[in-house]
Structure formats: C-alpha cells, structure tokens
Design a protein around this motif. Structure first.
Motif, PDB file in Angstrom:
ATOM      1  N   CYS A   1       0.670  -0.644   0.169  1.00  0.00           N
ATOM      2  CA  CYS A   1      -0.279  -0.161  -0.244  1.00  0.00           C
ATOM      3  C   CYS A   1       0.601   1.337   0.137  1.00  0.00           C
ATOM      4  O   CYS A   1       2.516   1.281   0.663  1.00  0.00           O
ATOM      5  CB  CYS A   1      -1.371  -0.139   1.300  1.00  0.00           C
ATOM      6  SG  CYS A   1      -2.130   1.419   1.419  1.00  0.00           S
TER       7      CYS A   1
ATOM      8  N   PHE B   1      -0.530  -5.970   0.103  1.00  0.00           N
ATOM      9  CA  PHE B   1      -2.314  -6.658  -0.439  1.00  0.00           C
ATOM     10  C   PHE B   1      -2.230  -7.569  -1.570  1.00  0.00           C
ATOM     11  O   PHE B   1      -1.094  -6.900  -2.008  1.00  0.00           O
ATOM     12  CB  PHE B   1      -2.871  -5.738  -0.088  1.00  0.00           C
ATOM     13  CG  PHE B   1      -3.290  -4.316  -0.816  1.00  0.00           C
ATOM     14  CD1 PHE B   1      -3.937  -4.477  -2.774  1.00  0.00           C
ATOM     15  CD2 PHE B   1      -2.210  -3.862  -1.053  1.00  0.00           C
ATOM     16  CE1 PHE B   1      -3.209  -3.303  -3.200  1.00  0.00           C
ATOM     17  CE2 PHE B   1      -2.159  -2.889  -2.154  1.00  0.00           C
ATOM     18  CZ  PHE B   1      -2.499  -2.463  -3.809  1.00  0.00           C
TER      19      PHE B   1
ATOM     20  N   ARG C   1      -6.875  -8.763  -6.034  1.00  0.00           N
ATOM     21  CA  ARG C   1      -8.593  -9.744  -5.969  1.00  0.00           C
ATOM     22  C   ARG C   1      -9.569  -9.264  -7.279  1.00  0.00           C
ATOM     23  O   ARG C   1      -8.624  -9.111  -8.211  1.00  0.00           O
ATOM     24  CB  ARG C   1      -9.224  -8.508  -4.977  1.00  0.00           C
ATOM     25  CG  ARG C   1      -9.134  -8.018  -3.571  1.00  0.00           C
ATOM     26  CD  ARG C   1      -9.921  -7.314  -2.970  1.00  0.00           C
ATOM     27  NE  ARG C   1      -9.212  -6.909  -1.531  1.00  0.00           N
ATOM     28  CZ  ARG C   1      -9.505  -6.450  -0.156  1.00  0.00           C
ATOM     29  NH1 ARG C   1     -10.916  -5.379  -1.120  1.00  0.00           N
ATOM     30  NH2 ARG C   1      -9.727  -5.806   0.476  1.00  0.00           N
TER      31      ARG C   1
ATOM     32  N   TYR D   1      -3.976   1.847  -2.688  1.00  0.00           N
ATOM     33  CA  TYR D   1      -4.389   1.536  -1.519  1.00  0.00           C
ATOM     34  C   TYR D   1      -5.008  -0.011  -0.972  1.00  0.00           C
ATOM     35  O   TYR D   1      -5.679  -0.205  -1.521  1.00  0.00           O
ATOM     36  CB  TYR D   1      -5.273   2.699  -1.408  1.00  0.00           C
ATOM     37  CG  TYR D   1      -4.694   4.035  -1.671  1.00  0.00           C
ATOM     38  CD1 TYR D   1      -3.167   4.647  -0.804  1.00  0.00           C
ATOM     39  CD2 TYR D   1      -5.378   4.928  -2.675  1.00  0.00           C
ATOM     40  CE1 TYR D   1      -3.009   5.687  -1.652  1.00  0.00           C
ATOM     41  CE2 TYR D   1      -4.352   5.847  -3.109  1.00  0.00           C
ATOM     42  CZ  TYR D   1      -3.518   6.415  -2.636  1.00  0.00           C
ATOM     43  OH  TYR D   1      -2.733   8.056  -2.461  1.00  0.00           O
ATOM     44  N   CYS D   2      -5.098  -0.160  -0.177  1.00  0.00           N
ATOM     45  CA  CYS D   2      -4.895  -1.419   0.520  1.00  0.00           C
ATOM     46  C   CYS D   2      -6.233  -1.614   0.832  1.00  0.00           C
ATOM     47  O   CYS D   2      -7.021  -2.627   0.988  1.00  0.00           O
ATOM     48  CB  CYS D   2      -4.057  -2.274   1.435  1.00  0.00           C
ATOM     49  SG  CYS D   2      -4.063  -1.383   2.636  1.00  0.00           S
ATOM     50  N   SER D   3      -7.270   0.104   1.528  1.00  0.00           N
ATOM     51  CA  SER D   3      -8.432  -0.608   1.647  1.00  0.00           C
ATOM     52  C   SER D   3      -9.211   1.442   1.209  1.00  0.00           C
ATOM     53  O   SER D   3      -7.998   1.769   1.757  1.00  0.00           O
ATOM     54  CB  SER D   3      -8.562  -0.417   3.519  1.00  0.00           C
ATOM     55  OG  SER D   3      -8.309   0.583   3.709  1.00  0.00           O
ATOM     56  N   ASP D   4     -10.590   1.829   1.666  1.00  0.00           N
ATOM     57  CA  ASP D   4     -10.644   2.333   1.449  1.00  0.00           C
ATOM     58  C   ASP D   4     -10.183   3.582   2.485  1.00  0.00           C
ATOM     59  O   ASP D   4     -10.670   4.835   2.245  1.00  0.00           O
ATOM     60  CB  ASP D   4     -12.521   2.463   1.704  1.00  0.00           C
ATOM     61  CG  ASP D   4     -13.142   1.914   0.415  1.00  0.00           C
ATOM     62  OD1 ASP D   4     -12.381   1.781  -0.650  1.00  0.00           O
ATOM     63  OD2 ASP D   4     -14.142   1.008   1.485  1.00  0.00           O
ATOM     64  N   ARG D   5      -9.872   3.301   3.985  1.00  0.00           N
ATOM     65  CA  ARG D   5      -9.638   3.510   4.636  1.00  0.00           C
ATOM     66  C   ARG D   5      -8.335   4.891   5.227  1.00  0.00           C
ATOM     67  O   ARG D   5      -8.516   6.205   4.722  1.00  0.00           O
ATOM     68  CB  ARG D   5      -8.902   2.726   6.215  1.00  0.00           C
ATOM     69  CG  ARG D   5      -9.208   4.123   6.731  1.00  0.00           C
ATOM     70  CD  ARG D   5      -8.914   3.215   8.383  1.00  0.00           C
ATOM     71  NE  ARG D   5      -8.207   4.227   9.336  1.00  0.00           N
ATOM     72  CZ  ARG D   5      -7.840   3.780  10.855  1.00  0.00           C
ATOM     73  NH1 ARG D   5      -8.886   2.884  11.101  1.00  0.00           N
ATOM     74  NH2 ARG D   5      -7.729   4.499  11.330  1.00  0.00           N
ATOM     75  N   CYS D   6      -7.275   3.823   4.242  1.00  0.00           N
ATOM     76  CA  CYS D   6      -6.110   4.487   3.482  1.00  0.00           C
ATOM     77  C   CYS D   6      -5.959   5.538   2.065  1.00  0.00           C
ATOM     78  O   CYS D   6      -5.525   6.385   2.294  1.00  0.00           O
ATOM     79  CB  CYS D   6      -5.101   3.440   2.878  1.00  0.00           C
ATOM     80  SG  CYS D   6      -4.539   2.737   4.072  1.00  0.00           S
TER      81      CYS D   6
END
Length: 70
Positions: free
Chosen positions: A15, A22, A25, A37-42
């Motif tokens: 990330c 990560f 997918r 980015y690995c997530s929505d938060r990042c």
C-alpha cells in the motif's frame, strides 16, 4: 481439472500509504496496475493529506493571514 490458486499464489504489492502488503482481488483484475491503496480507509486518508497540503499553500508562499501581496 485445473488446480485452484491459493491466496499465496496471487500477486501482492504494498500500500502506498501504510506499506502493508495486499493481495490481488478478482474485482481489481482490469485495474490492478492502477490500484494503490489496500483499503478505503487508506484511500480516504491519502485524500485528506493532499487536501490538507493544498490548504496550507498560502503559508508556504510567505504570505501570512491578513496580508495581501502587492
């Protein structure tokens, strides 16, 4: 019958924000090179950081609040 891929066989990358690895997918199959980015938060934290830097730009130009450039 073909063997199924295990999660460890899938590609990984770090990330940009938190440096955590990560894994690929299926929904990212077409845009894997663009995923940062690995997530929505990042992703949202990265946007907040760039917005914060844009708001601080008058301070970096040497003009303080209340002063106008002439």
């Amino acid at each position: 019958m073909p063997k199924h891929k295990t999660k460890s066989d899938l590609p990984q990358k770090p990330c940009v924000l938190c440096s955590r690895p990560f894994t690929w997918r299926r929904k990212w199959a077409r845009v894997w090179d663009e995923v940062k980015y690995c997530s929505d938060r990042c992703r949202s934290d990265a946007r907040r950081q760039t917005i914060g830097h844009e708001q601080q730009s008058p301070q970096t130009t040497g003009i303080s609040r209340g002063q106008t450039s002439r």
